[in-house]
Design an enzyme around this catalytic site. Structure first.
Site, PDB file in Angstrom:
ATOM      1  N   ASP A  31      40.366  37.728  38.098  1.00 26.27           N
ATOM      2  CA  ASP A  31      41.097  36.853  39.741  1.00 26.27           C
ATOM      3  C   ASP A  31      40.978  39.291  40.355  1.00 26.27           C
ATOM      4  OD1 ASP A  31      43.354  37.548  41.089  1.00 26.27           O
ATOM      5  OD2 ASP A  31      43.709  35.800  40.186  1.00 26.27           O
ATOM      6  N   TYR A 142      40.127  26.607  56.950  1.00 26.82           N
ATOM      7  CA  TYR A 142      40.904  27.035  55.719  1.00 26.82           C
ATOM      8  C   TYR A 142      40.536  25.199  55.615  1.00 26.82           C
ATOM      9  CZ  TYR A 142      43.603  24.807  51.582  1.00 26.82           C
ATOM     10  OH  TYR A 142      43.887  24.611  50.245  1.00 26.82           O
TER      11      TYR A 142
END
Length: 330
Positions: A31, A142
């Site tokens: 991450d 999106y």
């Protein structure tokens, strides 16, 4: 099983890590912490702080460890932001997936890939409940970026012998039953945390639209507890482990039932034991009236069982998180 969890410091990814550890699996989190929280990752879990577009670091992570499953939770997911910054969404949500697929090929990874997808790929549905094969007409960058990512994965599976499953979420909500991790977004756009935050702060909640063709005029959505989502991902990885290379499949993850915005407010009032002030605001552009899943395939293929997804449990677990962490992870 050993898992590589990309985006494992975010809301859904971190809940997956906690649930996987609880079930006896091991995890490595990858991450960049741009939207995740270091504090959400258990101390004993290795964290590789790097971007998915960092091809060398990604390949090194795959080279240095053997993973039975790889999970992609690293999408940007704010619809409004995607409209004003579409390039950001195609780069992170589309190009990031392409980089991952290339790294898996280059390092000859045999791990099954479980991709975090969304009901936003359907756009405004022709009917509800929604089935996996229903038409896909996303209405935001999106949703389009996530559909592009699904196409990339499907084509890679067929061409290069990878195997993967896209799990299409409806509305993830709630918090880990421990109360140690939960939802902490800036800005917060989801209804249930905003209902709780309004109740705690005594501030008026905005409900967008009261003239939809639904039972009370407000939007209807399918709410699934984030820990139930996490368990479904583990079941997906176990299922992929039994399948041959070249396999790609899709599954809708929801409860099969929709609740209106007003029903969410009423449930929160019941759990909190207080009235929640609210007002009706204008509809948000592109908000469909109803979105909820037909979860037959999830039950048949994954053995999905809802443990926490009744409204009272969803709200109660979210409330415990917000009470224990009034400022989120900060």
């Amino acid at each position: 099983m050993r898992f590589l969890v990309i985006g494992g410091a975010g809301y859904i990814g971190s809940h997956f890590v906690w649930e996987a550890l609880r079930q006896g699996h091991s995890c490595v989190v990858y991450d960049n912490l741009s939207r995740g929280h270091r504090a959400s990752v258990p101390r004993e879990v290795k964290l590789i702080q790097a971007d998915l577009l960092d091809k060398e670091t990604l390949r090194a992570a795959l080279r240095e460890d053997h993973f039975d499953g790889i999970f992609h939770f690293a999408a940007f997911a704010l619809v409004g932001e995607s409209v004003t910054e579409p390039d950001l969404y195609y780069e992170n949500n589309g190009e990031g997936v392409r980089c991952l697929l290339n790294a898996m090929r280059a390092e000859k990874s045999t791990a099954g890939l479980v991709f975090s997808s969304t009901c936003a790929i359907f756009g405004t549905p022709e009917k509800v409940p929604m089935l996996e094969h229903d038409p896909k007409v996303p209405i935001s960058p999106y949703g389009r970026s996530k559909l592009v990512a699904e196409w990339l994965i499907e084509d890679a599976c067929r061409a290069y012998g990878l195997k993967a499953m896209a799990l299409r979420y409806f509305n993830a909500c709630g918090a880990d039953p421990s109360g140690e991790i939960g939802e902490d977004h800036q800005p917060e756009t989801h209804l249930i945390p905003n209902v709780i935050l309004s109740a705690v702060a005594g501030k008026e909640l905005s409900i967008f639209g009261n003239d939809f063709p639904t039972r009370d005029g407000t939007c209807v959505r399918d709410y699934i507890h984030v820990s139930d989502l996490a368990d479904a991902h583990i079941k997906a990885a176990q299922h992929l482990h039994t399948l041959k290379p070249g396999t790609f499949d899709v599954v809708n993850l929801g409860t099969g039932k929709g609740y209106s915005n007003l029903e969410i407010v009423q449930a929160a009032e019941r759990v909190l034991g207080r009235k929640i002030p609210y007002r009706f605001a204008e509809r948000r552009p592109g908000d469909p009236a109803e979105l909820y899943a037909d979860n037959t395939k999830a039950r048949q293929v994954l053995g999905y069982v809802s443990r926490y997804s009744d409204l009272d449990t969803i709200i109660r677990t979210a409330l415990v998180w917000h009470e224990k962490h009034p400022k989120g992870f900060s």
